[in-house]
Motif scaffolding. Structure first.
Motif, PDB file in Angstrom:
ATOM      1  N   ALA A 106      -0.865  28.951   9.607  1.00 14.27           N
ATOM      2  CA  ALA A 106      -0.665  29.280  11.022  1.00 14.27           C
ATOM      3  C   ALA A 106      -1.188  28.161  11.921  1.00 14.27           C
ATOM      4  O   ALA A 106      -0.565  27.782  12.924  1.00 14.27           O
ATOM      5  N   ALA A 107      -2.363  27.606  11.562  1.00 13.90           N
ATOM      6  CA  ALA A 107      -2.929  26.513  12.352  1.00 13.90           C
ATOM      7  C   ALA A 107      -2.022  25.283  12.305  1.00 13.90           C
ATOM      8  O   ALA A 107      -1.828  24.589  13.304  1.00 13.90           O
ATOM      9  N   LYS A 108      -1.473  25.015  11.109  1.00 13.29           N
ATOM     10  CA  LYS A 108      -0.567  23.867  10.977  1.00 13.29           C
ATOM     11  C   LYS A 108       0.687  24.051  11.814  1.00 13.29           C
ATOM     12  O   LYS A 108       1.153  23.114  12.489  1.00 13.29           O
ATOM     13  N   ARG A 109       1.252  25.266  11.761  1.00 16.26           N
ATOM     14  CA  ARG A 109       2.451  25.526  12.578  1.00 16.26           C
ATOM     15  C   ARG A 109       2.141  25.386  14.058  1.00 16.26           C
ATOM     16  O   ARG A 109       2.959  24.870  14.831  1.00 16.26           O
ATOM     17  N   LEU A 110       0.980  25.835  14.479  1.00 19.17           N
ATOM     18  CA  LEU A 110       0.591  25.718  15.883  1.00 19.17           C
ATOM     19  C   LEU A 110       0.456  24.252  16.288  1.00 19.17           C
ATOM     20  O   LEU A 110       0.921  23.845  17.359  1.00 19.17           O
ATOM     21  N   ARG A 111      -0.177  23.454  15.402  1.00 16.80           N
ATOM     22  CA  ARG A 111      -0.320  22.031  15.714  1.00 16.80           C
ATOM     23  C   ARG A 111       1.045  21.344  15.779  1.00 16.80           C
ATOM     24  O   ARG A 111       1.284  20.511  16.661  1.00 16.80           O
ATOM     25  N   ASP A 112       1.942  21.699  14.844  1.00 22.45           N
ATOM     26  CA  ASP A 112       3.285  21.101  14.857  1.00 22.45           C
ATOM     27  C   ASP A 112       4.042  21.479  16.132  1.00 22.45           C
ATOM     28  O   ASP A 112       4.722  20.645  16.735  1.00 22.45           O
ATOM     29  N   ALA A 113       3.897  22.760  16.526  1.00 16.36           N
ATOM     30  CA  ALA A 113       4.581  23.211  17.739  1.00 16.36           C
ATOM     31  C   ALA A 113       4.045  22.489  18.967  1.00 16.36           C
ATOM     32  O   ALA A 113       4.793  22.050  19.842  1.00 16.36           O
ATOM     33  N   GLU A 114       2.709  22.346  19.007  1.00 11.91           N
ATOM     34  CA  GLU A 114       2.112  21.645  20.150  1.00 11.91           C
ATOM     35  C   GLU A 114       2.550  20.187  20.161  1.00 11.91           C
ATOM     36  O   GLU A 114       2.791  19.608  21.227  1.00 11.91           O
ATOM     37  N   SER A 115       2.663  19.579  18.984  1.00  7.35           N
ATOM     38  CA  SER A 115       3.101  18.177  18.913  1.00  7.35           C
ATOM     39  C   SER A 115       4.539  18.032  19.397  1.00  7.35           C
ATOM     40  O   SER A 115       4.861  17.108  20.157  1.00  7.35           O
ATOM     41  N   VAL A 121       7.938  17.157  26.258  1.00 12.03           N
ATOM     42  CA  VAL A 121       7.483  16.966  27.640  1.00 12.03           C
ATOM     43  C   VAL A 121       7.487  15.483  27.983  1.00 12.03           C
ATOM     44  O   VAL A 121       7.911  15.067  29.066  1.00 12.03           O
ATOM     45  N   THR A 122       7.048  14.659  27.014  1.00 13.89           N
ATOM     46  CA  THR A 122       7.020  13.216  27.263  1.00 13.89           C
ATOM     47  C   THR A 122       8.425  12.672  27.478  1.00 13.89           C
ATOM     48  O   THR A 122       8.684  11.896  28.397  1.00 13.89           O
ATOM     49  N   VAL A 123       9.355  13.126  26.592  1.00 10.96           N
ATOM     50  CA  VAL A 123      10.739  12.664  26.716  1.00 10.96           C
ATOM     51  C   VAL A 123      11.346  13.151  28.020  1.00 10.96           C
ATOM     52  O   VAL A 123      12.040  12.416  28.726  1.00 10.96           O
ATOM     53  N   THR A 124      11.080  14.430  28.378  1.00 13.18           N
ATOM     54  CA  THR A 124      11.634  14.993  29.612  1.00 13.18           C
ATOM     55  C   THR A 124      11.105  14.245  30.827  1.00 13.18           C
ATOM     56  O   THR A 124      11.851  13.880  31.746  1.00 13.18           O
ATOM     57  N   VAL A 125       9.775  14.014  30.818  1.00 13.89           N
ATOM     58  CA  VAL A 125       9.177  13.299  31.950  1.00 13.89           C
ATOM     59  C   VAL A 125       9.718  11.885  32.020  1.00 13.89           C
ATOM     60  O   VAL A 125      10.044  11.370  33.095  1.00 13.89           O
TER      61      VAL A 125
END
Length: 233
Positions: free
Chosen positions: A61-70, A76-80
């Motif tokens: 679960a922690a890994k999936r959360l980190r992947d999602a945040e990444s 967000v970076t690409v959109t900005v």
């Protein structure tokens, strides 16, 4: 029996269970004590397995959360970045349009550009004024205003019946440099003189211009040739 039990188990848990059973048998424990020991060991193993599963689930679960945040961070970076690039393009376009507008205003406000009304007033075929003004501003980059107006005055003074050019066409083709050949007017055929009538004579007498009777025109003399014909009997 103890050796068979120990030999049929695999892993650290089985070895430990075998060791426990051997100790119990050597100590003279009865069957009930052996059963209680096995159940206790199974319960401990089940509890340990459940904890390992929970720990693995927590790590996943922690890994999936980190992947999602990444991924969200990259999106967000690409959109900005895309928005910034789009804003930059819009700003560049606005700046280009403003520069073009200022340049066009400067061209129209230039002293020579203000001579277009004079050109337009002289040009005989007044059609397409907006296109003519655009062509006029471009023509000023190839010739000065005096040269253009001098050529226009020569063009206006033409006496032939050729049709007038469109003003934008005249400017785009540098027609102020034209030097057309003059066209001589067509000569009219002279009508043959007519014979004088009585009315002509009376008019001359009334005006006092009559000079007397005129000799009639004499036909040219032709030799008269007599030809005799003999009748054959």
């Amino acid at each position: 029996m103890r050796g068979d039990r120990a030999g049929t188990c695999a892993g650290d848990g089985c070895v430990k269970l075998s060791a426990i059973l051997e100790l119990l048998v050597d100590s003279g424990a009865d069957t009930e004590a052996l059963v209680r020991a096995v159940k206790k060991w199974e319960a401990e193993q089940a509890d340990a397995l459940q904890k390992r599963r929970e720990a693995d689930a927590a790590r996943q679960a922690a890994k999936r959360l980190r992947d999602a945040e990444s991924r969200d961070s990259r999106d967000v970076t690409v959109t900005v970045s895309s928005r910034d690039a789009g804003d930059a393009r819009v700003e560049d376009n606005l700046q280009t349009k403003n520069q073009a507008g200022e340049k066009g205003k400067e061209e129209k406000d230039a002293p020579e550009a203000r001579s277009f009304p004079e050109f337009w007033s002289l040009y005989p075929n007044k059609v397409g004024k907006r296109d003519a003004e655009t062509a006029f501003l471009k023509a000023l980059k190839r010739a000065d205003i005096e040269t253009i107006l001098a050529g226009l005055r020569r063009y206006v003074a033409k006496t032939d019946d050729r049709p007038w050019c469109n003003p934008a066409t005249w400017l785009n083709q540098d027609r102020w440099e034209d030097a057309p050949a003059s066209v001589a007017p067509a000569s009219r055929a002279t009508a043959p003189p007519r014979d004088r009538t009585v009315s002509d004579v009376l008019g001359e007498i009334a005006n006092g211009t009559w000079t007397g009777p005129q000799e009639p025109k004499r036909e040219p003399d032709f030799p008269f040739i007599e030809t005799s014909f003999s009748r054959r009997n």
